[in-house]
Design an enzyme around this catalytic site. Structure first.
Site, PDB file in Angstrom:
ATOM      1  N   ARG A  67       0.881  -0.803   0.104  1.00  0.00           N
ATOM      2  CA  ARG A  67      -0.123  -0.015  -0.523  1.00  0.00           C
ATOM      3  C   ARG A  67       1.042   1.672  -0.252  1.00  0.00           C
ATOM      4  O   ARG A  67       0.327   2.304  -0.319  1.00  0.00           O
ATOM      5  CB  ARG A  67      -0.822  -0.325   0.996  1.00  0.00           C
ATOM      6  N   GLU A 104       5.851 -10.760  15.029  1.00  0.00           N
ATOM      7  CA  GLU A 104       5.908 -11.326  16.238  1.00  0.00           C
ATOM      8  C   GLU A 104       6.170 -12.625  16.254  1.00  0.00           C
ATOM      9  O   GLU A 104       5.943 -13.739  16.373  1.00  0.00           O
ATOM     10  CB  GLU A 104       4.285 -10.713  16.223  1.00  0.00           C
TER      11      GLU A 104
END
Length: 183
Positions: A67, A104
């Site tokens: 994006r 993560e």
């Protein structure tokens, strides 16, 4: 914040749609496609980001996949400076510099064409959202390894509860982090 800046912020916020439980349960996804579909809002966003690039003396803009490409390319055109994509590993032809970073659960790697930057360049990194800051932090390392200087990081939206700003502060080394919207 000036009333003009506040009105732009309100316009942008009004065109960002919350999508519950996407891409997984418990996540509130911030969908910017309605903003991109609105030429007035998209132009306001492009102008605001281009002004930040000019204000901070950027000579090149790096857009982060994917994006960030959508936002950074028109900003580069508007500001009259070059655009350089930072891509996922294996997506750029020819010689690249790569940088791994921790997610993560696992790790990822991004790449840049080093020959597109030099010691004279001041680079502004542009992306849609600053979340945990891992990709932006890795991009700052790539810019420095390519021999350029960091002009700053500019994002449409910062998700403050994920503490990406705290992670980026050391890597910014005094360069600004600009978020048009902070949530």
């Amino acid at each position: 914040m000036t009333s003009t800046t506040e009105s732009i912020r309100e316009l942008l916020l009004s065109r960002i749609r919350d999508v519950a439980d996407y891409p997984k349960p418990g996540v509130m996804f911030k969908d910017i496609t309605p903003l991109l579909a609105d030429p007035v809002a998209f132009t306001a966003l492009t102008d605001a980001l281009a002004e930040l690039c000019v204000r901070h003396g950027a000579t090149k803009i790096v857009g982060l996949e994917a994006r960030g490409f959508i936002l950074a390319a028109p900003v580069a055109v508007r500001a009259g400076i070059g655009f350089i994509p930072v891509r996922k590993a294996g997506k750029l032809p020819g010689a690249t510099l790569s940088q791994s970073y921790e997610l993560e659960y696992g790790s990822a790697e991004i790449e840049i064409h080093a020959e597109d930057l030099d010691a004279e360049d001041r680079v502004m990194v542009i992306d849609d959202v600053l979340a945990t800051g891992g990709t932006a932090e890795a991009s700052l390392e790539l810019i420095r390894r390519a021999g350029a200087r960091v002009a700053g990081v500019a994002v449409l939206m910062e998700l403050g509860f994920l503490a990406g700003r705290d992670r980026l502060e050391p890597a910014l080394a005094g360069a600004p982090l600009e978020a048009l919207i902070r949530v």
